[in-house]
Enzyme design. Structure first.
Site, mmCIF file in Angstrom:
data_model
loop_
_atom_site.group_PDB
_atom_site.id
_atom_site.type_symbol
_atom_site.label_atom_id
_atom_site.label_comp_id
_atom_site.label_asym_id
_atom_site.label_seq_id
_atom_site.Cartn_x
_atom_site.Cartn_y
_atom_site.Cartn_z
ATOM 1 N N LYS A 22 0.902 -1.194 0.047
ATOM 2 C CA LYS A 22 0.051 0.361 -0.003
ATOM 3 C C LYS A 22 0.657 1.253 0.354
ATOM 4 O O LYS A 22 0.610 2.183 -0.999
ATOM 5 C CB LYS A 22 -1.165 0.143 1.897
ATOM 6 C CG LYS A 22 -1.548 1.361 1.827
ATOM 7 C CD LYS A 22 -2.465 1.248 3.143
ATOM 8 C CE LYS A 22 -1.606 2.083 4.285
ATOM 9 N NZ LYS A 22 -1.840 3.405 3.664
ATOM 10 N N ARG A 93 -4.815 10.480 3.598
ATOM 11 C CA ARG A 93 -3.078 10.939 3.920
ATOM 12 C C ARG A 93 -2.045 11.271 3.043
ATOM 13 O O ARG A 93 -1.983 12.287 2.561
ATOM 14 C CB ARG A 93 -2.536 10.130 5.069
ATOM 15 C CG ARG A 93 -1.728 10.700 6.208
ATOM 16 C CD ARG A 93 -2.780 11.904 6.990
ATOM 17 N NE ARG A 93 -1.195 13.139 7.308
ATOM 18 C CZ ARG A 93 -1.617 13.847 7.726
ATOM 19 N NH1 ARG A 93 -2.562 14.636 8.073
ATOM 20 N NH2 ARG A 93 -0.279 14.458 7.928
ATOM 21 N N CYS A 117 -6.278 13.056 11.703
ATOM 22 C CA CYS A 117 -5.156 12.953 12.227
ATOM 23 C C CYS A 117 -5.260 11.933 13.470
ATOM 24 O O CYS A 117 -4.754 12.420 14.958
ATOM 25 C CB CYS A 117 -5.062 13.896 12.787
ATOM 26 S SG CYS A 117 -6.227 14.745 13.685
ATOM 27 N N ARG A 122 -0.416 15.458 13.353
ATOM 28 C CA ARG A 122 0.670 15.122 11.998
ATOM 29 C C ARG A 122 1.152 16.101 11.019
ATOM 30 O O ARG A 122 0.309 16.277 10.331
ATOM 31 C CB ARG A 122 -0.083 14.399 11.184
ATOM 32 C CG ARG A 122 -0.549 12.592 12.406
ATOM 33 C CD ARG A 122 -1.219 11.932 10.725
ATOM 34 N NE ARG A 122 -0.174 11.073 10.240
ATOM 35 C CZ ARG A 122 -0.589 9.783 9.370
ATOM 36 N NH1 ARG A 122 -1.757 9.203 9.802
ATOM 37 N NH2 ARG A 122 0.412 9.510 8.568
ATOM 38 N N PRO A 123 2.268 17.282 11.656
ATOM 39 C CA PRO A 123 2.178 17.894 10.835
ATOM 40 C C PRO A 123 2.978 17.555 9.744
ATOM 41 O O PRO A 123 3.641 16.599 9.152
ATOM 42 C CB PRO A 123 3.728 18.595 11.661
ATOM 43 C CG PRO A 123 4.189 17.260 12.318
ATOM 44 C CD PRO A 123 3.570 16.267 12.801
ATOM 45 N N ILE A 124 3.026 18.695 8.273
ATOM 46 C CA ILE A 124 3.722 18.750 7.419
ATOM 47 C C ILE A 124 5.436 19.466 7.272
ATOM 48 O O ILE A 124 5.430 19.809 6.304
ATOM 49 C CB ILE A 124 3.145 18.778 5.875
ATOM 50 C CG1 ILE A 124 1.538 19.507 5.670
ATOM 51 C CG2 ILE A 124 1.897 16.954 6.443
ATOM 52 C CD1 ILE A 124 1.627 19.730 4.627
ATOM 53 N N ASP A 125 5.841 19.960 8.076
ATOM 54 C CA ASP A 125 6.599 21.051 8.142
ATOM 55 C C ASP A 125 7.704 21.116 7.125
ATOM 56 O O ASP A 125 8.285 21.671 6.674
ATOM 57 C CB ASP A 125 6.833 21.915 9.584
ATOM 58 C CG ASP A 125 7.168 20.808 10.335
ATOM 59 O OD1 ASP A 125 6.770 19.769 10.877
ATOM 60 O OD2 ASP A 125 8.323 20.816 10.868
ATOM 61 N N ASP A 305 3.694 0.584 12.600
ATOM 62 C CA ASP A 305 2.409 0.070 11.823
ATOM 63 C C ASP A 305 2.476 -1.222 12.227
ATOM 64 O O ASP A 305 1.155 -1.827 11.228
ATOM 65 C CB ASP A 305 2.561 0.614 10.333
ATOM 66 C CG ASP A 305 1.918 1.743 10.048
ATOM 67 O OD1 ASP A 305 1.892 2.730 10.738
ATOM 68 O OD2 ASP A 305 2.401 2.546 8.789
ATOM 69 N N ARG A 397 -9.217 0.135 3.429
ATOM 70 C CA ARG A 397 -8.094 1.067 2.993
ATOM 71 C C ARG A 397 -6.766 -0.535 2.787
ATOM 72 O O ARG A 397 -6.119 0.420 1.546
ATOM 73 C CB ARG A 397 -7.404 1.914 4.439
ATOM 74 C CG ARG A 397 -8.962 2.774 3.797
ATOM 75 C CD ARG A 397 -8.451 4.373 4.983
ATOM 76 N NE ARG A 397 -7.091 4.650 4.560
ATOM 77 C CZ ARG A 397 -6.060 4.540 5.501
ATOM 78 N NH1 ARG A 397 -6.402 4.672 6.824
ATOM 79 N NH2 ARG A 397 -4.724 5.240 4.848
HETATM 80 C C1 UD1 Z 1 4.021 6.642 6.454
HETATM 81 C C2 UD1 Z 1 3.706 5.493 6.891
HETATM 82 C C3 UD1 Z 1 2.213 5.523 8.116
HETATM 83 C C4 UD1 Z 1 2.949 4.782 9.306
HETATM 84 C C5 UD1 Z 1 4.529 6.457 9.232
HETATM 85 C C6 UD1 Z 1 6.068 5.694 9.639
HETATM 86 C C7 UD1 Z 1 2.394 5.851 4.042
HETATM 87 C C8 UD1 Z 1 1.239 6.251 3.501
HETATM 88 N N1 UD1 Z 1 1.951 5.771 5.734
HETATM 89 O O1 UD1 Z 1 3.532 8.149 7.329
HETATM 90 O O2 UD1 Z 1 1.610 4.518 7.456
HETATM 91 O O3 UD1 Z 1 2.997 4.940 10.453
HETATM 92 O O4 UD1 Z 1 4.634 6.505 7.517
HETATM 93 O O5 UD1 Z 1 6.182 4.273 9.463
HETATM 94 O O6 UD1 Z 1 3.209 5.583 4.076
HETATM 95 N N2 UD1 Z 1 6.867 14.483 11.413
HETATM 96 C C9 UD1 Z 1 6.757 15.523 11.535
HETATM 97 N N3 UD1 Z 1 6.710 16.825 10.434
HETATM 98 C C10 UD1 Z 1 6.466 16.274 9.298
HETATM 99 C C11 UD1 Z 1 6.112 15.282 9.044
HETATM 100 C C12 UD1 Z 1 6.110 13.594 10.210
HETATM 101 O O7 UD1 Z 1 7.265 16.107 12.635
HETATM 102 O O8 UD1 Z 1 6.628 17.157 8.158
HETATM 103 C C13 UD1 Z 1 6.623 13.599 12.405
HETATM 104 C C14 UD1 Z 1 5.323 12.919 12.723
HETATM 105 O O9 UD1 Z 1 4.484 13.501 13.293
HETATM 106 C C15 UD1 Z 1 5.943 11.446 12.887
HETATM 107 C C16 UD1 Z 1 6.923 11.340 12.180
HETATM 108 O O10 UD1 Z 1 7.719 12.390 11.675
HETATM 109 O O11 UD1 Z 1 6.028 11.726 14.686
HETATM 110 C C17 UD1 Z 1 7.340 10.328 11.316
HETATM 111 O O12 UD1 Z 1 6.058 11.014 10.206
HETATM 112 P P1 UD1 Z 1 6.112 10.267 8.734
HETATM 113 O O13 UD1 Z 1 7.545 9.159 8.762
HETATM 114 O O14 UD1 Z 1 6.343 10.941 7.717
HETATM 115 O O15 UD1 Z 1 5.066 9.468 8.408
HETATM 116 P P2 UD1 Z 1 4.017 8.963 7.417
HETATM 117 O O16 UD1 Z 1 4.748 9.805 6.335
HETATM 118 O O17 UD1 Z 1 2.564 10.776 7.251
#
Ligand code: UD1
Length: 429
Positions: A22, A93, A117, A122-125, A305, A397
């Site tokens: 996925k 997401r 969330c 779940r930030p995207i900074d 996961d 999903r």
């Molecule tokens: C992806 C997976 C999700 C999995 C996660 C961690 C997909 C579609 N989803 O989610 O199933 O649980 O990886 O293996 O592939 N963070 C920040 N800022 C950001 C982005 C992330 O602080 O801009 C933090 C998040 O809050 C979290 C950590 O980084 O604590 C890891 O998140 P991330 O690896 O980005 O997870 P996703 O890519 O959203």
């Protein structure tokens, strides 16, 4: 609406075939936007997240054609819009990968923020910082991310935190940027490597994926190709735990055993036998488990996961097990459901203490998100009596044909229609 009904206690035995990943598919499908050409994808999982992503591409003008259940052709030649509205992104997401892909193709992207969330904030900074480092101007207006650049320029980008999503989004936007991008402290998950392999098959120059430094030399054009998605690490891990939890004996086929090493190690620590073959693993279990501790971490650590599923096993392990969640702030919501089934668990922030009980008992429970839903299925399979699971849409999903696959292994599980007015919303993954 549907719920799952499980009559627990059956040992799982036999063979199960794992579908395409996925999390690789939802990154690689948007990457097709980078080539104005036709891409053919094999081993595509037939799950609702992938169907949603394909619908988004269709709505943007891509021609999407299923050649069979697991093979899809996507022609992105005629896409002219770089705007993706909210009604398309709210369910998924991973729709934020469209930002990187559209930025890479058009130097512009306007994509609604993804909803949901469920594991806490779940930030995207880090995604935004990456786009800005490549020269884009990024703003958020009316819940839409607006990223624009005259052109993108390669740059060194240090990731303050290891992020799968940000690493992927930066890769998508950097492949056609001018010059060299170096992502440091990059995520190393199997689907990062799969995306790099797909981009390189389209003519990109991406090196180092799978290590924490990824180097991307921008190229001017990418072309279509045929690409086969890797098997799903988490689906495989889920069947491994389900086999173990039911005292079963299951051959799990179409896997990459290397991707499963951390899960294999933890199952073995609990006293479960795992045999590795070239593209299969066999799990043999007595149904009695030693305690063990788990700490989730970015790859190659134990995957977050798989945390809910593996934790279910610990509810009946001998002694006290500690589970420490190292990725998300709030990933123990499912614990309340397990307590309803007789588990003895205490949560303090990102740590949960599991005191093993002799058995779980069936109960009406809820899937709080995709992997929590998988955990509820495993709990239902091992429990005495009947378990009914609501919010099945979350499980749909990410797991292809799981009712059929589990029934083939001997589980007593089926879907049942029911009426309920409670709204179900949100997106995770
Ligand atoms: C992806 C997976 C999700 C999995 C996660 C961690 C997909 C579609 N989803 O989610 O199933 O649980 O990886 O293996 O592939 N963070 C920040 N800022 C950001 C982005 C992330 O602080 O801009 C933090 C998040 O809050 C979290 C950590 O980084 O604590 C890891 O998140 P991330 O690896 O980005 O997870 P996703 O890519 O959203």
């Amino acid at each position: 609406m549907e719920k799952l009904v499980i009559h627990g206690g059956n040992r799982l035995t036999g063979e199960v075939e794992i579908s395409g990943a996925k999390n690789a598919a939802v990154a690689i499908i948007p990457a097709a936007l980078l080539a104005q050409d036709v891409c053919r994808f094999e081993n595509i999982p037939n799950i609702s997240d992938v169907i949603t992503m394909l619908r988004i591409l269709s709505s943007m003008g891509a021609q999407v054609r299923y050649l069979n259940k697991h093979t899809v052709e996507i022609d992105t030649k005629h896409i002219t819009s770089y705007i993706v509205p909210h009604e398309m992104t709210r369910k998924l997401r991973a729709s934020y990968y469209l930002i990187g892909a559209l930025l890479g193709r058009f130097n512009r992207a306007k994509v609604s923020l993804p909803g949901g969330c469920n594991f806490g904030v779940r930030p995207i900074d880090l995604h935004i910082k990456g786009f800005e480092m490549l020269g884009a101007t990024v703003s958020v207006e009316n819940a839409m991310i607006n990223a624009t650049a005259d052109y993108l320029t390669g740059s060194p980008i240090y990731m303050d935190k290891v992020s799968v999503g940000a690493t992927i989004n930066i890769m998508l936007s950097a492949v056609k940027a001018r010059g060299l991008t170096i992502i440091e402290n990059a995520a190393k998950e199997p689907h990062i490597v799969d995306l790099a392999n797909f981009l390189n098959a389209m003519g990109a120059d991406v090196r180092g994926a799978g290590t924490d430094v990824i180097k991307i030399h921008g190229v001017q054009n990418l072309h279509g190709c045929t690409y086969s998605i890797i098997p799903d690490q988490i689906e495989a891990g889920t069947y491994m735990v389900a086999a173990a939890a039911t005292g079963g004996d299951v051959l799990i086929k179409n896997v990459i055993p290397k991707h499963l090493e951390s899960i294999t190690a933890k199952l073995q620590e609990c006293g479960v036998k795992v045999e590795e073959y070239d593209d299969a693993v066999r799990v043999v279990s007595t149904g009695s488990f030693r305690r063990c501790n788990i700490k989730t971490m970015p790859h190659p650590g134990f995957p977050t996961d798989m945390q809910p599923q593996m934790s279910v096993l610990l509810t009946v392990a001998n002694g006290t097990s500690l589970v420490s969640e190292g990725v998300w702030d709030n990933r123990f919501r499912y614990v309340d459901q397990l307590i309803r089934m007789g588990a003895n668990i205490q949560v303090d922030g990102t740590i949960a203490v599991f005191q093993g009980v002799s058995a779980l008992t069936g109960a009406p429970v809820r899937a709080d998100d995709l992997r929590a839903g998988a955990a509820m299925i495993i709990a239902g399979l091992m429990a005495h009596g009947t378990t009914e699971i609501e919010n099945v849409i979350y499980i749909d999903r990410g797991y292809e044909d799981y009712v059929e696959k589990l029934r083939d292994l001997g589980a007593d599980i089926y879907r049942k229609e029911f009426t309920d007015d409670t709204p179900q919303s949100g997106a995770v993954g």
